[in-house]
Design a protein around this motif. Structure first.
Motif: not given
Length: 375
Positions: A281-304
Motif C-alpha cells: 500500500f505504501g502508507g499515507l506518507c508515501v502517497h503524499f510524496q507521490v502527490m507532491s510530484f504530480i501536483l501540478h500535472t493532470p496525472i491521476s492520483y486516484k489511479v495510483y
C-alpha cells in the motif's frame, strides 16, 4: 460544508490539542522521523533523485529504451520510454518511479495515458528496503527477503499488465526529440542537485509529520476504539490492540509499521503477510510524496490509490500461493525438488524462472497478435 471537510477539520483540531497537551511525545516522534530521514532516506534517495532528473538529457537513455521496445508495448501497453522508469523505479524504490514519471510527462516524452499507467506499477519498495531492512533487520531472516521482494514485484507487474488494458489512451506517436532537450550538462546537474534537495526536504517534512500523526494515534484512544469495534463486529475473533495499532501505523508510515509488525507474537508467515500488505500500500506518507510530484500535472492520483489498494491484497496472496506450494510436497510436480530443502539461490532461481516464463509467454502471445494485425 462536506462531511469530508468536517472530518479533516476535527482531525486537525484533535492533533493540535494533543500536541499542546503532550509536547514530549510530539518532540520524541519528530526526532525519530528526523533521524529516519537524515540517516536513511536522504542518503539513499539523493543520488537517485539527481540521476532521475538528468535521465532525459543522457543519450544512452534512448539506447536502453530501444532494447525494451518489444517488451513494454505488448506487455504493459506503454511506450518504450517507460522502460527507464520501470528499471530505475524497481531498484530505487519509493518515490523515484513517481518522480521520473512526472519528469517524462513534463518533458513531453510520454503521454498522459502512459504516465497514469506507469504510476500504477513503477513506484514500489526497493530490494534494499525489503531484503535488507525488512527481512534482515526487522524479521531477522535475510533468506526470506528475496521471496518477499519477488512477491511484491510480481504483484506490481501484474497490476501493470492490467493497467495497460484498463486505462484508455494512446502513447505519443512522435515524442519530443533528444536534440530539443539537449542542454549543457553542468548547469543541468546543478539544477538537478538543487531540485533534489528541495524535494527531499519536502519528503523529510512529510516523514516527520506522519511520524507525529502515528504517535498521536498510538497514544490516544483511537487504536483501542478500532479494536473494540472489530471485536464487537466479530466477537469470536482474536484481534489484539497491538496488531490493530501496528497495522494502522503501517498504513500511515510503512517503515515504523513494518518494525512494529515484526515484533508481534505471531507466526513468521503471518508477520510477512501483514508487512507485505502495508508495504504494498505504501502508507499515507508515501502517497503524499507521490502527490507532491504530480501536483501540478493532470496525472491521476486516484489511479495510483486504486492500484495500491489492489496491491495491498495481491502481494500477500502471491506469498500465500508460494508458501502453500513450498510447504506441500504433494502439490509440487515430481520433477521439481522439495522447495523446503532448497537453498536461497535455488529458490530465487525458481521464482525468477517461473515469473519470467509467465511474462515471456504472455509477451510472445501479444507479439503474435500484433503480427497478425499487421498482416
Amino acid at each position: 460544508m462536506k462531511i469530508k471537510e468536517h472530518i479533516l477539520s476535527a482531525l486537525f483540531f484533535f492533533f493540535l490539542l494533543f500536541i499542546l497537551l503532550h509536547p514530549d511525545i510530539t518532540l520524541k516522534a519528530s526526532a525519530e522521523g528526523m533521524k529516519l530521514w537524515a540517516e536513511v532516506v536522504f542518503p539513499a534517495l539523493f543520488p537517485f533523485f539527481v540521476l532521475s532528473a538528468l535521465i532525459t538529457h543522457i543519450h544512452w537513455t534512448d539506447y536502453v529504451s530501444n532494447l525494451f521496445t518489444f517488451f513494454m508495448k505488448p506487455v504493459f501497453n506503454v511506450s518504450k520510454k517507460g522502460s527507464i522508469v520501470l528499471l530505475i523505479g524497481v531498484f530505487s524504490g519509493f518515490p523515484v518511479g513517481a518522480k521520473m514519471t512526472a519528469e517524462l510527462y513534463h518533458n513531453n516524452l510520454i503521454s498522459l495515458s502512459d504516465a497514469n499507467k506507469l504510476l500504477c506499477f513503477t513506484n514500489g519498495a526497493s530490494p534494499m528496503f525489503l531484503i535488507g531492512a525488512v527481512a534482515g533487520g526487522f524479521l531477522h531472516s535475510p533468506a526470506a527477503g528475496i521471496t518477499i521482494f519477488l512477491c511484491h514485484l510480481t504483484g506490481n507487474l501484474l497490476i501493470g499488465v492490467a493497467a495497460g488494458r484498463l486505462i484508455k489512451g494512446e502513447s505519443l506517436s512522435s515524442p519530443e526529440s533528444r536534440q530539443s532537450l539537449k542542454m549543457p550538462l553542468i548547469p543541468e546537474f546543478q539544477k538537478a542537485v538543487s531540485q533534489s534537495v528541495q524535494q527531499l526536504i519536502i519528503i523529510g517534512g512529510l516523514i516527520i509529520f506522519f511520524s507525529v500523526a502515528a504517535s498521536i494515534l498510538e497514544h490516544s484512544f483511537f487504536f483501542h476504539t478500532i479494536n473494540s469495534v472489530l471485536t464487537w463486529i466479530k466477537p469470536d475473533s482474536h484481534y489484539s490492540e497491538e496488531i490493530v495499532s501496528a497495522f494502522i501505523t503501517g498504513l500511515i508510515e510503512m517503515s515504523n509499521g513494518a518494525d512494529l509488525l515484526s515484533e508481534l507474537h505471531l507466526s513468521f508467515d503471518d508477520r510477512v503477510l501483514l508487512i507485505l500488505a502495508i508495504v504494498s500500500f505504501g502508507g499515507l506518507c508515501v502517497h503524499f510524496q507521490v502527490m507532491s510530484f504530480i501536483l501540478h500535472t493532470p496525472i491521476s492520483y486516484k489511479v495510483y490509490l486504486l492500484s495500491r489498494i489492489v496491491h495491498l491484497f495481491l502481494s500477500p496472496a502471491l506469498y500465500l500461493i508460494y508458501t502453500s506450494i513450498a510447504s506441500n510436497p504433494s502439490a509440487t510436480p515430481a520433477f521439481i525438488p522439495d522447495v523446503q530443502q532448497l537453498d536461497t539461490f535455488t529458490t530465487t532461481a525458481i521464482l525468477i524462472t517461473i515469473t519470467g516464463l509467465c511474462l515471456g509467454v504472455y509477451c510472445l502471445l501479444q507479439l503474435h497478435k500484433a503480427g497478425d494485425r499487421r498482416a
